[in-house]
Design a protein around this motif. Structure first.
Motif, PDB file in Angstrom:
ATOM      1  N   LYS A   1       0.822  -1.217   0.000  1.00 44.34           N
ATOM      2  CA  LYS A   1       0.000   0.000   0.000  1.00 44.34           C
ATOM      3  C   LYS A   1       0.855   1.266   0.000  1.00 44.34           C
ATOM      4  CE  LYS A   1      -2.007  -1.162   3.869  1.00 44.34           C
ATOM      5  NZ  LYS A   1      -1.184  -2.376   4.185  1.00 44.34           N
ATOM      6  N   SER A   2       1.800   1.326   0.948  1.00 48.49           N
ATOM      7  CA  SER A   2       2.639   2.535   1.023  1.00 48.49           C
ATOM      8  C   SER A   2       3.524   2.659  -0.210  1.00 48.49           C
ATOM      9  CB  SER A   2       3.515   2.504   2.279  1.00 48.49           C
ATOM     10  OG  SER A   2       2.700   2.582   3.424  1.00 48.49           O
ATOM     11  N   THR A   3       3.943   1.525  -0.746  1.00 54.68           N
ATOM     12  CA  THR A   3       4.754   1.564  -1.966  1.00 54.68           C
ATOM     13  C   THR A   3       3.963   2.209  -3.098  1.00 54.68           C
ATOM     14  OG1 THR A   3       5.982  -0.392  -1.272  1.00 54.68           O
ATOM     15  CG2 THR A   3       6.001   0.133  -3.632  1.00 54.68           C
TER      16      THR A   3
ATOM     17  N   ILE B   1      -0.792  15.575   0.220  1.00 49.45           N
ATOM     18  CA  ILE B   1      -0.195  14.345   0.743  1.00 49.45           C
ATOM     19  C   ILE B   1      -0.252  14.387   2.267  1.00 49.45           C
ATOM     20  CG2 ILE B   1       1.878  12.912   0.787  1.00 49.45           C
ATOM     21  CD1 ILE B   1       2.803  14.413  -1.763  1.00 49.45           C
ATOM     22  N   ILE B   2      -0.846  13.358   2.873  1.00 49.67           N
ATOM     23  CA  ILE B   2      -0.835  13.296   4.343  1.00 49.67           C
ATOM     24  C   ILE B   2      -0.456  11.888   4.805  1.00 49.67           C
ATOM     25  CG2 ILE B   2      -2.404  15.218   4.800  1.00 49.67           C
ATOM     26  CD1 ILE B   2      -4.642  13.172   5.184  1.00 49.67           C
ATOM     27  N   PHE B   3       0.129  11.850   6.011  1.00 48.16           N
ATOM     28  CA  PHE B   3       0.656  10.602   6.555  1.00 48.16           C
ATOM     29  C   PHE B   3       0.099  10.358   7.959  1.00 48.16           C
ATOM     30  CE2 PHE B   3       3.898  12.303   3.668  1.00 48.16           C
ATOM     31  CZ  PHE B   3       4.071  11.228   2.816  1.00 48.16           C
ATOM     32  N   GLN B   4       0.425   9.191   8.464  1.00 49.10           N
ATOM     33  CA  GLN B   4       0.001   8.815   9.811  1.00 49.10           C
ATOM     34  C   GLN B   4       0.569   9.768  10.875  1.00 49.10           C
ATOM     35  OE1 GLN B   4       0.699   4.693  10.493  1.00 49.10           O
ATOM     36  NE2 GLN B   4       0.254   4.792  12.667  1.00 49.10           N
ATOM     37  N   ASP B   5       1.818  10.214  10.651  1.00 44.13           N
ATOM     38  CA  ASP B   5       2.518  10.962  11.715  1.00 44.13           C
ATOM     39  C   ASP B   5       2.532  12.479  11.503  1.00 44.13           C
ATOM     40  OD1 ASP B   5       4.167  10.983   9.574  1.00 44.13           O
ATOM     41  OD2 ASP B   5       5.934  10.232  10.600  1.00 44.13           O
ATOM     42  N   TYR B   6       1.628  13.001  10.727  1.00 44.69           N
ATOM     43  CA  TYR B   6       1.358  14.440  10.557  1.00 44.69           C
ATOM     44  C   TYR B   6       2.523  15.230   9.948  1.00 44.69           C
ATOM     45  CZ  TYR B   6      -1.457  12.563  14.405  1.00 44.69           C
ATOM     46  OH  TYR B   6      -2.194  11.748  15.208  1.00 44.69           O
TER      47      TYR B   6
ATOM     48  N   ALA C   1      -3.502   9.796   1.017  1.00 38.85           N
ATOM     49  CA  ALA C   1      -3.397   9.727   2.466  1.00 38.85           C
ATOM     50  C   ALA C   1      -2.967   8.321   2.861  1.00 38.85           C
ATOM     51  CB  ALA C   1      -4.756  10.058   3.081  1.00 38.85           C
ATOM     52  N   ASP C   2      -1.796   8.210   3.514  1.00 39.12           N
ATOM     53  CA  ASP C   2      -1.306   6.894   3.933  1.00 39.12           C
ATOM     54  C   ASP C   2      -1.565   6.716   5.428  1.00 39.12           C
ATOM     55  OD1 ASP C   2      -0.092   4.464   4.251  1.00 39.12           O
ATOM     56  OD2 ASP C   2       1.835   5.040   3.381  1.00 39.12           O
ATOM     57  N   GLU C   3      -2.580   5.955   5.769  1.00 36.28           N
ATOM     58  CA  GLU C   3      -2.963   5.690   7.167  1.00 36.28           C
ATOM     59  C   GLU C   3      -3.143   6.968   7.984  1.00 36.28           C
ATOM     60  OE1 GLU C   3      -3.451   2.689   8.489  1.00 36.28           O
ATOM     61  OE2 GLU C   3      -2.255   1.258   7.340  1.00 36.28           O
TER      62      GLU C   3
ATOM     63  N   LEU D   1      -7.192   6.837  -0.194  1.00 34.20           N
ATOM     64  CA  LEU D   1      -6.969   6.651   1.240  1.00 34.20           C
ATOM     65  C   LEU D   1      -6.465   5.241   1.533  1.00 34.20           C
ATOM     66  CD1 LEU D   1      -7.583   7.357   4.326  1.00 34.20           C
ATOM     67  CD2 LEU D   1      -9.856   6.395   3.898  1.00 34.20           C
ATOM     68  N   VAL D   2      -5.255   5.138   2.058  1.00 36.23           N
ATOM     69  CA  VAL D   2      -4.761   3.847   2.535  1.00 36.23           C
ATOM     70  C   VAL D   2      -5.180   3.708   3.988  1.00 36.23           C
ATOM     71  CG1 VAL D   2      -2.690   2.570   3.211  1.00 36.23           C
ATOM     72  CG2 VAL D   2      -2.774   3.715   0.990  1.00 36.23           C
TER      73      VAL D   2
END
Ligand SMILES: Nc1ncnc2c1ncn2[C@@H]1O[C@H](COP(=O)(O)OP(=O)(O)OP(=O)(O)O)[C@@H](O)[C@H]1O
Ligand SMILES: [Mg+2]
Length: 226
Positions: A41-43, A83-88, A161-163, A192-193
């Motif tokens: 997914k992240s890949t 682009i957004i991630f789990q850790d902001y 959006a990854d997690e 959205l992942v």
């Protein structure tokens, strides 16, 4: 919006993270990408945002073939994506407002336009009254809102959006998903992942399931399969 054809990604040591993935994302869609840990997914996200290079196959985003994108073209691509991630990934020494404004400053916008857009974004994500707080003075959900506001400053047509709710409790998760739905309803395509079964099942929109690097299912009104 996105056209992926026979995409494969092989990392060093012959680790094959994606295998012959083909999919089309139409403008305005809200798509969940699910799959077990290590399924790729992240890949997939990293290839779309050009954080990793494609091994074979093709990625076209908004008519632009980014398969062999040059390093100097990457900032141009990133400005067209949210682009957004789990850790902001907020800057800890900048306030919520400054985190958003900074994304515009580095692109050389006029101060007047920076103020206007940054304030608009704070309002959009429901943090008009908390612009002067530093990240450590905000809850996880609020920090993710700031990150979402920052990701939208260039008015991207696509948000990946990854997690994004991976560190949030169920109430904050629901609020963030509601915000993503609102952004989607305003015309932004969302990819959205997520691992969150309830999120996927409540969205009742398209679900792509990856397994060991393959797309094993692509359902229009999907449910969480695994
Ligand atoms: N930089 C890297 N170098 C080598 N192998 C990698 C690299 N990044 C990821 N991989 C491998 O590629 C495969 C897919 O990883 P990926 O991060 O895309 O999975 P994921 O579906 O996002 O998993 P998770 O749900 O745990 O985030 C895994 O086998 C992983 O170990
Ligand atoms: Mg991942």
């Amino acid at each position: 919006m996105i056209e992926i054809t026979n995409l494969s990604k092989i990392y060093k040591k012959n680790i094959q993270a994606l295998k012959d993935v083909s999919l089309k994302v139409m403008p305005g869609e809200f798509i969940s990408v699910v799959g077990q840990s290590g399924s790729g997914k992240s890949t997939l996200i990293k290839l779309i945002i050009a954080e990793e290079k494609v091994s074979s196959g093709k990625i076209i985003i908004g008519g632009w073939d980014i398969t062999s994108i040059k390093d100097y073209e990457i900032p141009t691509l990133r400005r067209q994506l949210g682009i957004i991630f789990q850790d902001y990934k907020l800057l800890p020494k900048k306030t919520a407002y400054e985190n958003i404004a900074f994304a515009l400053e580095v692109c050389g916008y006029k101060p007047k336009d920076i103020t206007k857009t940054a304030q608009q974004m704070l309002s959009l994500v429901g943090l008009k009254d908390k612009g002067d707080r530093y990240p450590h003075q905000l809850s996880g959900g609020e920090q993710q809102r700031v990150a979402i506001g920052r990701s939208l400053v260039h008015k991207p047509k696509l948000l990946v959006a990854d997690e994004p709710t991976g560190n949030l409790d169920s109430i904050n998760t629901r609020d963030i998903i509601d915000l993503l739905k609102k952004i989607n309803s305003m015309g932004t395509t969302v990819l959205l992942v997520t691992h969150n079964r309830d999120v996927v099942n409540n969205l009742k929109s398209r679900v792509i399931t990856l397994d060991h690097g393959y797309v094993i299912s692509d359902q229009t009104h999907g449910r969480y399969l695994l």
